[in-house]
Every structure is written in structure tokens, then in C-alpha cells.
Design an enzyme around this catalytic site. Structure first.
Site, PDB file in Angstrom:
ATOM      1  CE  LYS A 250      -0.299  -7.780 -11.671  1.00 59.06           C
ATOM      2  NZ  LYS A 250      -0.462  -6.381 -11.935  1.00 59.06           N
TER       3      LYS A 250
HETATM    4  N1  GLU Z   1      -3.908  -0.570  -9.836  1.00 57.25           N
HETATM    5  C1  GLU Z   1      -3.338  -0.750  -8.537  1.00 57.25           C
HETATM    6  C2  GLU Z   1      -2.615  -2.072  -8.472  1.00 57.25           C
HETATM    7  O1  GLU Z   1      -2.849  -2.934  -9.307  1.00 57.25           O
HETATM    8  C3  GLU Z   1      -4.368  -0.705  -7.427  1.00 57.25           C
HETATM    9  C4  GLU Z   1      -4.872   0.662  -7.217  1.00 57.25           C
HETATM   10  C5  GLU Z   1      -5.826   0.876  -6.058  1.00 57.25           C
HETATM   11  O2  GLU Z   1      -6.460  -0.093  -5.607  1.00 57.25           O
HETATM   12  O3  GLU Z   1      -5.973   2.007  -5.650  1.00 57.25           O
HETATM   13  O4  GLU Z   1      -1.796  -2.255  -7.590  1.00 57.25           O
END
Ligand code: GLU
Length: 282
Positions: A250
Site C-alpha cells: 500500500k
Molecule cells: N482483509 C484481508 C486483507 O486485506 C483479506 C482477508 C481475506 O481475504 O481473507 O489482506
């Protein structure tokens, strides 16, 4: 008909790697349904402006999903209810250790075990507290971290498997990470707990996500078995890298979708670039 999801955490702007992950989930849904979920349980790192930007960027890419979008921060009661079920069965215990105490305890052990991702496996200190010690500490500190007693949990479920589109059938090995945290002191849930509660609540049948989360599925499979949830299929895909072989992050401003857009590139060009990655189909 597959139900897939893209589940970003709003801690920054989406980059080319996210575009690839989102498109893969969207295409994998075929005639089924593609869902968007905002994983915003961490109130410090997640920002509403990033949620807005994520939605705008995905729309710009041409993706569509049914409303309302599930925001994890609005479902803390669901995660608390799942934790209560595990607590009632004696499968979680409160932990009062600070990070520093865990490090010190691990240093005392000659070969402190580390999980695949390099994190220290919790040495189990608080598992040995008596019921009265637990009650006394809980009363004094007001809250605790809640950890899953992996050995006790595995005794209840026996062997478990899940299916990955790339690796085939995989036997779950939840002990890899030790007694993982299911609820933090400051946030009454965790990534592992909220993901499996949500995938179940949303009827997800195919989880597509990056290979970096492959090992987490060992825990997710165990939690699904404990809570009586169906197990979705999985596709842990490759992670896009830049020309130097580094994974997009990011913080890489140049790779964000906003930046592509500001440079005058079209969504078609972003889609082409993300799928041009040589290893992108596995
Ligand atoms: N929120 C997680 C991330 O942004 C992804 C979770 C998932 O796909 O299980 O890395």
C-alpha cells in the site's frame, strides 16, 4: 453457483495487486455472486476515507456487487457471540501477557518455535493459570486477550481437510501458529474469527485470496469445524510483483489505482497490466 468475495482492509489505497485479486474473485463468481466486504475491525489503522476510495476504485474498474456492503466494524456482536460459544465449551482462555513478556518467555526457552510467517508461537503461559487466578486477573485488568486452545480444539474435531484450487486437498495443521488470538484486548475480535463468521454469514462458497494467507486457512478450517460452519473452497493465488520482483504494498504510491488514473490510464489498461503478470493464473 459460486459466491465469492473481495475483502480489503481500508488501511490504504488499492494497488495493482488488489485489482488483480478483486478481478479474480469477480470472474470466479461466474454466474453466481461477487461480494465486497470491508474488513475494518482495527479502529486505529482503518480509515473511512480509504473505504470510500476502495469503493470508488473498484467501481472504476467496472466491478459490481449487491448492497449493502458488509462492514466488519458493524458486526462486533456477531464475533462476540461466536467467541462466547467457544468460551462456553472451554476452548478459549484469557491471556494477560504483554508482547514483552511473551518475548522474554520465548528467549528463556532454548528453541522458541516460530510459525511459518516468522511470528513467535505463544509459549502457553496463561493456559496454566488456575480458575481463581484467571478470575482475579480479569477483575483487576478489566479485559484480556482471548486465545484458542488449539490442542483442546483439535481433540474435538479430529483430522480436517480443505480444498485449494491450486494445491488440491490439504490437511489442516492449525498447531502451526500455537494458541492464536481470537479477540484482542483493544478490539473484541481478530482477523481469524471475523473472517470465518463473515464467510459463513454471507454464504461464501469460494474464497479467493493471496498465497500470503494460505497458512491462515489451517486456523479457519478448525474454527469452521468448531462452530459448525460449512467450509468453502479456496483459491490462494499468486501475489503480483513489480519489475524488481517485489510485492506491491500500500505504501508504493506509483502502483495505486488512483495513480494509474491520474496518469490518464484507463481501467482496461489496469486490467491488462494486472493479468499480464506471468504467474498470475495460479
Ligand atoms: N482483509 C484481508 C486483507 O486485506 C483479506 C482477508 C481475506 O481475504 O481473507 O489482506
Amino acid at each position: 453457483m459460486p459466491i465469492t468475495r473481495f475483502a480489503p482492509s481500508p488501511t490504504g489505497y488499492l494497488h495493482l495487486g488488489h485489482a488483480y485479486a478483486a478481478l479474480l474473485a469477480f470472474r470466479a463468481a461466474e454466474e453466481g455472486r461477487f461480494l465486497l466486504r470491508i474488513e475494518d475491525i482495527d479502529p486505529v489503522r482503518c480509515k473511512p476515507e480509504f473505504t470510500e476510495a476502495i469503493i470508488e476504485d473498484l467501481r472504476w474498474l467496472g466491478l459490481e456487487w449487491p448492497e449493502p456492503v458488509r462492514h466488519q466494524s458493524q458486526h462486533l456482536a456477531d464475533y462476540a457471540a461466536a467467541l462466547d460459544k467457544l468460551r462456553d465449551r472451554g476452548l478459549v482462555y484469557p491471556c494477560f501477557c504483554t508482547r514483552r513478556e511473551i518475548d522474554q518467555e520465548a528467549q528463556r526457552a532454548a528453541h522458541a518455535p516460530h510459525a511459518e510467517d516468522g511470528t513467535l508461537v505463544y509459549p502457553g503461559t496463561c493456559q496454566h493459570l488456575s480458575a481463581s487466578e484467571r478470575a482475579e486477573k480479569l477483575a483487576r485488568q478489566g479485559s484480556a486477550t482471548w486465545r484458542l486452545d488449539i490442542a483442546a480444539a483439535m481433540r474435538q474435531t479430529g483430522k480436517l481437510f480443505w480444498h485449494d484450487r491450486v494445491k488440491g486437498w490439504v490437511e489442516a495443521n492449525p498447531a502451526l501458529f500455537g494458541d492464536v488470538v481470537l479477540a484482542r484486548k483493544d478490539v473484541p475480535t481478530s482477523y481469524h474469527l471475523s473472517v470465518i463468521v463473515d464467510d459463513h454469514a454471507q454464504g461464501v462458497t469460494l474464497v479467493t485470496r493471496g498465497k500470503d494467507l494460505f497458512a491462515s486457512t489451517h486456523i479457519h478450517r478448525l474454527l469452521q469445524a468448531l462452530l459448525g460452519f460449512d467450509t468453502p473452497g479456496y483459491h490462494h493465488h499468486s501475489l503480483l510483483t513489480d519489475s524488481t520482483g517485489r510485492r506491491y504494498a500500500k505504501r508504493d504510491k506509483a502502483a495505486t489505482l488512483r495513480d494509474w488514473r491520474e496518469r490518464g490510464e484507463t481501467a482496461e489498461q489496469v486490467i491488462k497490466a494486472s493479468f499480464a503478470f506471468p504467474d498470475s493464473l495460479s
